[in-house]
Design a protein around this motif. Structure first.
Motif, PDB file in Angstrom:
ATOM      1  N   GLY A 315       0.961  -1.053  -0.011  1.00 17.42           N
ATOM      2  CA  GLY A 315       0.450  -0.385  -0.231  1.00 17.42           C
ATOM      3  C   GLY A 315       0.565   1.478   0.224  1.00 17.42           C
ATOM      4  O   GLY A 315       1.606   1.355  -0.052  1.00 17.42           O
ATOM      5  N   ARG A 316       0.499   2.443   0.758  1.00 18.54           N
ATOM      6  CA  ARG A 316       1.239   3.440   0.513  1.00 18.54           C
ATOM      7  C   ARG A 316       0.484   4.493   1.675  1.00 18.54           C
ATOM      8  O   ARG A 316      -0.240   4.101   2.289  1.00 18.54           O
ATOM      9  CB  ARG A 316       0.673   4.307  -0.537  1.00 18.54           C
ATOM     10  N   VAL A 317       2.106   4.884   2.840  1.00 19.13           N
ATOM     11  CA  VAL A 317       1.648   5.508   3.740  1.00 19.13           C
ATOM     12  C   VAL A 317       1.632   6.687   3.675  1.00 19.13           C
ATOM     13  O   VAL A 317       2.925   6.832   2.438  1.00 19.13           O
ATOM     14  CB  VAL A 317       3.269   4.695   4.802  1.00 19.13           C
ATOM     15  N   THR A 318       1.651   7.976   4.162  1.00 20.30           N
ATOM     16  CA  THR A 318       1.958   9.594   4.383  1.00 20.30           C
ATOM     17  C   THR A 318       2.129   9.572   5.705  1.00 20.30           C
ATOM     18  O   THR A 318       1.850  10.160   6.206  1.00 20.30           O
ATOM     19  CB  THR A 318      -0.192   9.697   3.748  1.00 20.30           C
ATOM     20  N   PRO A 319       3.229   9.654   5.356  1.00 16.38           N
ATOM     21  CA  PRO A 319       4.172  10.575   6.849  1.00 16.38           C
ATOM     22  C   PRO A 319       4.224  12.461   6.436  1.00 16.38           C
ATOM     23  O   PRO A 319       4.692  12.730   7.483  1.00 16.38           O
ATOM     24  CB  PRO A 319       5.530  10.258   6.423  1.00 16.38           C
ATOM     25  N   VAL A 320       4.013  12.593   5.354  1.00 15.79           N
ATOM     26  CA  VAL A 320       3.461  14.387   4.760  1.00 15.79           C
ATOM     27  C   VAL A 320       1.868  14.449   4.374  1.00 15.79           C
ATOM     28  O   VAL A 320       2.281  14.463   3.266  1.00 15.79           O
ATOM     29  CB  VAL A 320       4.358  14.937   4.871  1.00 15.79           C
ATOM     30  N   ASP A 321       1.032  14.524   5.651  1.00 16.72           N
ATOM     31  CA  ASP A 321      -0.762  14.539   4.790  1.00 16.72           C
ATOM     32  C   ASP A 321      -0.857  16.196   4.806  1.00 16.72           C
ATOM     33  O   ASP A 321      -1.251  16.480   6.100  1.00 16.72           O
ATOM     34  CB  ASP A 321      -0.692  13.657   6.027  1.00 16.72           C
ATOM     35  N   SER A 322      -1.060  16.305   3.263  1.00 14.75           N
ATOM     36  CA  SER A 322      -1.649  17.919   3.329  1.00 14.75           C
ATOM     37  C   SER A 322      -1.642  19.208   4.500  1.00 14.75           C
ATOM     38  O   SER A 322      -2.540  19.187   4.778  1.00 14.75           O
ATOM     39  CB  SER A 322      -3.217  17.052   3.748  1.00 14.75           C
ATOM     40  N   ILE A 323      -0.435  19.221   4.568  1.00 20.31           N
ATOM     41  CA  ILE A 323      -0.002  20.142   5.389  1.00 20.31           C
ATOM     42  C   ILE A 323      -0.128  21.855   4.363  1.00 20.31           C
ATOM     43  O   ILE A 323       0.047  21.661   3.407  1.00 20.31           O
ATOM     44  CB  ILE A 323       1.576  20.042   6.231  1.00 20.31           C
TER      45      ILE A 323
END
Lengths: 627, 298
Positions: A315-323
């Protein structure tokens, strides 16, 4: 672990090939032993035919049969010499490892020196002493490989010998020999057996080389090496003999060697993870839609919904999310958070240095009004001239084999088109700005000749070489002593005041950030959870996480060796970010809503917004982020 | 180090099982002849005296005479050395100009597990090449170029092109072994923080790889791969015999077969010194390339 490589297709192929070769080695002399030795001058030097599949040699002997029959002697010789080599090497190398220090150093030096001689030369040297023949070739090859076994046994034994139980055994006065047999040998036996099986491949090749040179097996006996020599002698007229034997040695060597390597690989976890690192990631282009609001000072940086994702476990992880945030020219902003909060990746995303295979996307990502997501609009030169970077540990972040002068000047020479002299005088000016004494002389120094503080000053000077509008400093003080930390912060502050350079300071230490920044962005689990001017930050921090961070700031002058007070609990794993507010499992003020709904950033004062259901209950969930 | 070499070559004769003089002359020789040879070889003297006499001769570049041709050993070495040096240097050149660029290119292309198929192909190719000993490489090359294509000479050293096949045969294994090491070292260097710093300066690829990566890679590759270079000497000795190349390797093997001890002693001593010289050169080179080791050495 052996099963792991045996189930791989190449492992199966090599195993089958080896089994075939061993079967031939066992059976061929019984079945074809006499036929292979039969001289038939009537059929000398014939080409391949139905009767002689690979033709005959100059005495009319069947080449194929001779090659097959020679397998046994070759394999046995290889096995014997590998065992001799392993035995000698293990005895010497293992014993050396448990000797007291001075004798050990001498012994290890001896191994290194002998090891520097090519095995084949050592083998020839020993055949010169013991004479030519099968036994001497085996002994000579065994001795030639002993040093490499000795080194392996030595390093294995040393890694084992430093363990606690062995140290204890020595402390109570157990002698080296006993330590070796009782404690060291059982621990390294498995690896050594693996190495010996790998050594058979090398021994096969070496012992065949001796026979090939005429120093091993003598006629009328024959192994592969001997058969190869006979083949070379009639190479022009009948090349098949040499080729057939060469293929046989090659196939046996390769399958043995492959199995040995696969064994070594399977037993040594250190070899599994080769290849890790940083590089520029693919950037997902996404054209900005809404124009940037530029009230007041012009913006140096404008970020909307910046997101960084990495593939993980399918899958994918999101270490930076819509900042999202904006930064005016000359402003000093801090981003704080624990490790794993996404703050450093945010810095790397802005500077287009996110490691492969991370992907960066944003509604808007602009540096000085130009789109960073479009490499045509913001090429390398634009980035080099407008954005400077300062990284965490200046020891590892400066190239150890290049002088400070080279590292400072190269960027300016390439992108500001400066000559050597001009670039050097600019480097001297930049080094003076950060208060490095005698900068002229330091240009020819190497990083390891500097103290940590000096290196970090050089790093800051380096980031300033092209006089960028914005410097991103990623944990610039983390690896330094407290007193040096303060000096580095002073240097950054001075740069900002006197040169008007905007600074984006990334730190886990909210205390450091508060000293210099006019505004602070707090990140948690890849999201901005509070965006606040420094005064409000200190007087009335809103988010429980921010409050916890402030409580965790070590008092000035605190001993760095004492573990820092930290925020209780651990930041979430990127695979399993909790639903609702990501901070809810660690939050002292948690409510039932926090576990279900994720709060958005809402304004709770002039230039102060936070994402918390308890301390910043906003009117609606879709309030625009950041200011 | 040199004294150890001297002692080792001296011991060749002493360690021969039985009476060296008897072995040299064969079982039919008369006891008088054997005794005469023992005296001539100094085997009657105490061992320390023998070693002292051997050493003093060696230092005067008097390596004795061949039992077979009665030629001075020093002269044999002097005649054969240029051919061996020519071969070894050609192989060294091939190794240097091929393995380092190949390894770096492969490292750059497969960094961070990019292009896994290329990595697999590189691994397979270098495994096969690395398992191919010089004499097999020589056999295959000779077959393809000399017998099959009839392009290059297969034996002797009369033609300027003669050096091509033996040099290739010697260098194939070192090339792939070193290329593998260089690739792994390149991956390690590219993962370093200072490479990220260099990238943050937006340096062109030439500077990024040619300056920031190359020097660090060569330093570590030389440290690990130093054995490859002394290995070239071993390869040369073997391959000379495949191609009937008139160098030290063919002389050495013939001498071993003929029990021509003065020649064996002289040539092994000389090759041993060559190994020491190669190792010392690598150490010196490392000092020049890496300022940190230079400081440590001071």
């Amino acid at each position: 672990m052996a099963r792991a490589f045996l189930s791989a297709p190449s492992g199966i192929a090599a195993t089958l090939l080896l089994l075939l070769i061993i079967a031939v080695g066992v059976l061929a002399p019984i079945v074809w032993g006499d036929a292979a030795a039969r001289v038939d001058l009537a059929h000398a030097t014939e080409g391949p035919s139905g009767h002689f599949l690979l033709g005959t040699d100059k005495l009319g002997r069947d080449i194929l049969l001779r090659t097959l029959v020679a397998t046994q002697l070759s394999l046995l010789m290889a096995l014997a010499s590998a065992l001799i080599g392993a035995g000698l090497g293990l005895g010497f190398g293992g014993l050396v490892a448990v000797l007291p220090a001075p004798a050990r150093t001498v012994g290890e030096r001896v191994i290194e020196v002998v090891l520097s001689f090519p095995p084949i030369l050592v083998a020839i040297f020993f055949t010169a002493i013991v004479g030519v023949g099968i036994q001497s070739a085996i002994v000579a090859t065994g001795i030639a490989f002993a040093p490499s076994f000795a080194r392996l046994a030595n390093s294995l034994a040393r890694s084992v010998a430093s363990k606690d139980d062995i140290a204890a055994a020595r402390a109570v006065g157990i002698g080296p020999l006993r330590v070796f047999t009782r404690y060291v040998l059982p621990n390294i036996a498995e690896t050594l057996i693996v190495a010996t099986s790998a050594g058979i491949a090398a021994a096969l090749i070496a012992v065949s080389a001796l026979s090939f040179l005429g120093l091993g097996v003598q006629a009328p006996q024959f192994d592969w090496g001997r058969t190869l020599t006979e083949g070379i002698a009639s190479f022009y007229t009948a090349p098949l003999q040499a080729l057939a034997v060469a293929f046989a040695i090659g196939a046996a060597g390769l399958s043995l060697g492959f199995l040995g390597e696969a064994f070594a690989h399977a037993t040594n976890p250190l070899l599994w993870g080769a290849g890790r690192g940083h590089a520029i990631a693919r950037t997902v282009l996404q054209q900005s839609t809404d124009p940037s609001p530029r009230n007041g000072r012009p913006l140096v940086l404008s970020v909307r919904d910046l997101t960084v994702t990495f593939p993980r476990n399918g899958g994918r992880v999101t270490p930076v999310d819509s900042i999202s945030f904006d930064m005016a020219e000359g402003e000093v902003i801090g981003i704080v958070g624990e490790s794993g909060s996404g703050k450093s990746l945010t810095a790397l995303a802005i500077s287009r240095l996110v490691p492969y295979p991370g992907e960066v996307s944003a509604k808007r990502l602009e540096l000085a009004g130009r789109n960073l997501l479009d490499p045509n609009e913001t090429d390398d030169r634009f980035l080099a001239l407008n954005l400077g970077m300062v990284f965490q540990d200046p020891m590892s972040s400066l190239n150890p084999v290049l002088t400070i002068g080279t590292q400072l000047t190269e960027g300016a020479r390439v992108h500001s088109n400066l000559g050597r002299r001009e670039a050097q005088s600019r480097a001297i000016a930049r080094l003076s700005e950060v208060h490095i004494p005698n900068p002229e002389q330091l240009l020819s120094a190497y990083p390891f000749e500097f103290s940590g503080g000096m290196r970090q000053r050089s790093m800051i000077a380096m980031s300033r070489m092209n006089e960028p509008r914005l410097i991103i400093a990623d944990e610039p003080t983390t690896a330094l002593d407290v007193t040096v930390q303060k000096q580095i912060i002073d240097v950054l502050r001075e740069l900002n005041r006197e040169r008007g350079t905007a600074i984006l300071l990334i730190s886990h230490n909210i205390g450091v950030v508060a000293q210099i920044c006019s505004r602070v962005i707090v990140m948690y689990a890849g999201r901005v959870i509070e965006d606040v001017d420094t005064r409000s930050l200190l007087r009335k921090p809103a988010h429980p996480y921010t409050r916890a961070l402030i409580a965790a700031v070590p008092p000035l002058g605190a001993d760095r060796s004492v573990p820092l007070t930290t925020v209780p609990g651990r930041p979430p794993d990127l695979d399993a970010i909790p639903s609702g507010c990501p901070f809810n499992p660690r939050c002292p003020l948690v409510t039932s809503r926090c576990r279900v709904e994720s709060p958005s950033l809402v304004a709770i004062g002039d230039s102060h917004s936070a994402a918390c259901w308890v301390t910043a209950p906003g009117p609606s969930a879709d309030t625009p982020s950041a200011r | 180090m040199l004294i150890a070499l001297l002692f080792a070559t001296f011991m060749i004769v002493r360690l021969v099982p039985g009476d060296p003089a008897r072995r040299i002359l064969g079982s039919e020789a008369s006891p008088e002849d054997v005794q005469a040879l023992r005296t001539e070889m100094g085997l009657d003297m105490p061992i320390l005296n023998q070693f002292a006499s051997y050493s003093s001769h060696v230092f005067r570049i008097d390596l004795g005479h061949s039992f077979i041709t009665n030629q001075p050993v020093a002269q044999i070495i002097a005649e054969r050395l240029p051919r061996t040096a020519e071969l070894a240097l050609a192989a060294l050149l091939l190794v240097l100009i091929l393995s380092i660029p190949m390894g770096i290119a492969a490292g750059v292309a497969t960094r961070e597990r990019r292009r896994p198929r290329l990595e697999l192909a590189f691994g397979a190719l270098t495994s096969v090449g690395g398992a191919l000993p010089e004499y097999l490489a020589a056999t295959f090359l000779a077959f393809f170029f000399a017998v099959f294509l009839r392009l290059l000479p297969v034996a002797g050293a009369d033609n300027p092109l003669s050096v091509v096949l033996p040099a290739l045969a010697i260098s194939i294994r070192p090339i792939v072994v070193l290329a593998r090491i260089v690739r792994v070292e390149t991956l390690n260097v590219l993962a370093q923080d200072f490479i990220r710093t260099a990238r943050s300066k937006r340096l062109p690829a030439v500077l990024l790889y040619g300056r920031h990566t190359l020097r660090n890679v060569i330093t570590s590759a030389l440290t690990i791969g130093g054995l490859v270079f002394t290995g070239l000497l071993g390869g040369t000795v073997v391959v000379e015999n495949v191609f009937a190349w008139p160098g030290l390797g063919t002389v050495l093997v013939q001498a071993v077969l003929a029990r021509d001890y003065p020649v064996i002693q002289g040539v092994t001593l000389f090759l041993g010194i060559a190994v020491v010289v190669v190792n010392t050169t690598i150490d010196l080179l490392l000092g020049v390339l890496d300022p940190r080791t230079a400081v440590r050495a001071q």
